[in-house]
Design a protein around this motif. Structure first.
Motif, PDB file in Angstrom:
ATOM      1  N   THR A 176     -11.072  -4.896 -12.840  1.00 27.65           N
ATOM      2  CA  THR A 176     -10.825  -4.740 -11.409  1.00 27.65           C
ATOM      3  C   THR A 176      -9.542  -5.473 -11.029  1.00 27.65           C
ATOM      4  N   ILE A 177      -8.685  -4.805 -10.253  1.00 30.00           N
ATOM      5  CA  ILE A 177      -7.462  -5.421  -9.745  1.00 30.00           C
ATOM      6  C   ILE A 177      -7.466  -5.281  -8.229  1.00 30.00           C
ATOM      7  N   ASN A 178      -7.601  -6.408  -7.542  1.00 30.08           N
ATOM      8  CA  ASN A 178      -7.680  -6.427  -6.091  1.00 30.08           C
ATOM      9  C   ASN A 178      -6.319  -6.758  -5.487  1.00 30.08           C
ATOM     10  N   LEU A 179      -5.839  -5.883  -4.617  1.00 27.34           N
ATOM     11  CA  LEU A 179      -4.509  -6.024  -4.022  1.00 27.34           C
ATOM     12  C   LEU A 179      -4.597  -6.589  -2.607  1.00 27.34           C
ATOM     13  N   TYR A 180      -3.909  -7.705  -2.384  1.00 28.92           N
ATOM     14  CA  TYR A 180      -3.810  -8.320  -1.059  1.00 28.92           C
ATOM     15  C   TYR A 180      -2.329  -8.360  -0.671  1.00 28.92           C
ATOM     16  N   LEU A 181      -1.743  -7.193  -0.496  1.00 25.56           N
ATOM     17  CA  LEU A 181      -0.305  -7.112  -0.243  1.00 25.56           C
ATOM     18  C   LEU A 181      -0.002  -7.052   1.250  1.00 25.56           C
ATOM     19  N   ASP A 182       1.270  -7.182   1.577  1.00 27.21           N
ATOM     20  CA  ASP A 182       1.686  -7.207   2.973  1.00 27.21           C
ATOM     21  C   ASP A 182       1.464  -5.854   3.642  1.00 27.21           C
ATOM     22  N   HIS A 183       1.437  -5.861   4.966  1.00 27.05           N
ATOM     23  CA  HIS A 183       1.268  -4.632   5.729  1.00 27.05           C
ATOM     24  C   HIS A 183       2.589  -4.081   6.235  1.00 27.05           C
ATOM     25  N   ASP A 184       3.695  -4.499   5.609  1.00 26.72           N
ATOM     26  CA  ASP A 184       4.976  -3.888   5.949  1.00 26.72           C
ATOM     27  C   ASP A 184       5.144  -2.609   5.126  1.00 26.72           C
ATOM     28  N   GLU A 185       6.250  -1.937   5.333  1.00 22.36           N
ATOM     29  CA  GLU A 185       6.464  -0.643   4.675  1.00 22.36           C
ATOM     30  C   GLU A 185       6.442  -0.764   3.162  1.00 22.36           C
ATOM     31  N   LEU A 219      -7.902   3.839 -11.321  1.00 29.19           N
ATOM     32  CA  LEU A 219      -9.174   3.693 -10.626  1.00 29.19           C
ATOM     33  C   LEU A 219      -9.569   2.237 -10.435  1.00 29.19           C
ATOM     34  N   ASN A 220      -9.040   1.333 -11.264  1.00 25.69           N
ATOM     35  CA  ASN A 220      -9.474  -0.059 -11.150  1.00 25.69           C
ATOM     36  C   ASN A 220      -8.661  -0.872 -10.147  1.00 25.69           C
ATOM     37  N   TYR A 221      -7.740  -0.228  -9.409  1.00 26.29           N
ATOM     38  CA  TYR A 221      -7.015  -0.898  -8.329  1.00 26.29           C
ATOM     39  C   TYR A 221      -7.765  -0.715  -7.015  1.00 26.29           C
ATOM     40  N   GLY A 247       5.055  -3.210   1.235  1.00 29.47           N
ATOM     41  CA  GLY A 247       3.733  -3.585   0.736  1.00 29.47           C
ATOM     42  C   GLY A 247       2.756  -2.424   0.739  1.00 29.47           C
ATOM     43  N   ARG A 248       2.792  -1.614   1.810  1.00 32.31           N
ATOM     44  CA  ARG A 248       1.896  -0.471   1.867  1.00 32.31           C
ATOM     45  C   ARG A 248       2.262   0.581   0.828  1.00 32.31           C
ATOM     46  N   ALA A 249       3.552   0.767   0.590  1.00 33.88           N
ATOM     47  CA  ALA A 249       3.993   1.757  -0.405  1.00 33.88           C
ATOM     48  C   ALA A 249       3.525   1.363  -1.801  1.00 33.88           C
ATOM     49  N   ILE A 250       3.619   0.086  -2.118  1.00 38.67           N
ATOM     50  CA  ILE A 250       3.174  -0.377  -3.436  1.00 38.67           C
ATOM     51  C   ILE A 250       1.667  -0.210  -3.572  1.00 38.67           C
ATOM     52  N   THR A 251       0.943  -0.578  -2.523  1.00 29.91           N
ATOM     53  CA  THR A 251      -0.519  -0.443  -2.552  1.00 29.91           C
ATOM     54  C   THR A 251      -0.927   1.007  -2.780  1.00 29.91           C
ATOM     55  N   GLU A 252      -0.361   1.912  -2.002  1.00 27.32           N
ATOM     56  CA  GLU A 252      -0.720   3.329  -2.126  1.00 27.32           C
ATOM     57  C   GLU A 252      -0.365   3.882  -3.496  1.00 27.32           C
TER      58      GLU A 252
END
Length: 278
Positions: free
Chosen positions: A232-241, A255-257, A243-248
């Motif tokens: 499992t890899i849990n992402l706590y990234l920023d809510h700027d453009e 599947l483990n993100y 950070g959201r792009a990396i998360t998506e």
């Protein structure tokens, strides 16, 4: 120091004093990595003729007071900083300025966090002192022949991420930071204060997960190396453009993100939300 006096101070020299060195420089302008976020390419331009800046990443520009107010939080904090760090260098319009080679950050000492200014800074960011001491160090270093100190987090290439109230930079080489204890879960944050925030919220997470701090969004591709190492890899990234792009990007890739940032939606990052709650 009043606003009229402050506007006469050279923006480039002030940024250098804060530890931000120009990445590119010509006779007319200097380009910096934005002090407002992590980035790989410089997006903040300073005009040498007009002594004004423009950050193309957020569409913000203006004079030195505008820049420091954004960086430090208010006009009052900007004037306080300039008054306390009076460098006596005023701005003079000069058509030709020979670019200078800036000195690298040279770490001269690392020790347990104990300086009252750094403890006050941690208190302002609502970070547990004991948790910060267990992971970070008080790092003393030189830059341009002047001595400074900051809270430091070492990366896997032995460089340092350095933070204090007025300084946000790092020593070479730049890289990610890892805190590993052999767990099957990996927690990912962009910066050290997001990681320190998580542990200040619940220190028991250290018994369940390893931690990876990107230190710069430009290192996000290194997450590919860990997809097969953790369940499992849990992402706590920023809510700027960015950070959201990396998360998506990683949510659709493996599947483990998992995106764990929803509870601080409406805030730029985890620490900003945490400070508001406290």
């Amino acid at each position: 120091m009043n606003c009229t006096e402050a506007k006469k101070i050279d923006i480039i020299m002030t940024l250098k004093k804060l530890g931000y060195c120009p990445i590119k420089e010509t006779d007319r302008e200097a380009w910096f990595l934005s002090p407002f976020r992590h980035e790989a390419k410089p997006s903040l331009k300073v005009s040498k003729q007009k002594n004004v800046f423009y950050d193309f990443g957020i569409g913000l520009g203006g004079n030195l007071i505008d820049l420091l107010s954004k960086l430090l939080g208010s006009v009052k904090e900007a004037l306080n900083y300039l008054s306390e760090n009076n460098t006596s260098f005023s701005f003079h319009q000069q058509p030709i300025i020979t670019p200078k080679t800036t000195s690298a950050i040279n770490v001269i000492e690392e020790k347990t966090i104990q300086h009252h200014a750094l403890i006050d800074y941690l208190f302002d960011r609502k970070i547990s002192i004991s948790i910060a001491r267990s992971i970070c160090k008080e790092v003393h270093f030189t830059l341009n022949d002047k001595k400074y100190f900051s809270i430091g987090l070492k990366n896997i290439s032995k460089g340092w991420e350095l933070r204090n109230k007025y300084f946000k930079s790092g020593s070479s080489p730049k890289d990610i930071s890892l805190i590993q204890s052999g767990h099957n879960t990996l927690v990912v944050t962009e910066g050290m204060f997001d990681m320190l925030t998580l542990l200040s919220m619940d220190n028991s997470i250290r018994k369940k997960a390893d931690f990876l701090i990107l230190n710069s969004c430009s290192f996000s591709e290194k997450l590919n190396e860990y997809a097969v190492k953790y369940d499992t890899i849990n992402l706590y990234l920023d809510h700027d453009e960015t950070g959201r792009a990396i998360t998506e990007k990683f949510l659709t890739k493996e599947l483990n993100y998992h995106d764990r940032s929803s509870f601080y939606q409406g805030y730029n990052d985890l620490n900003e939300w945490w400070v508001e709650q406290k």
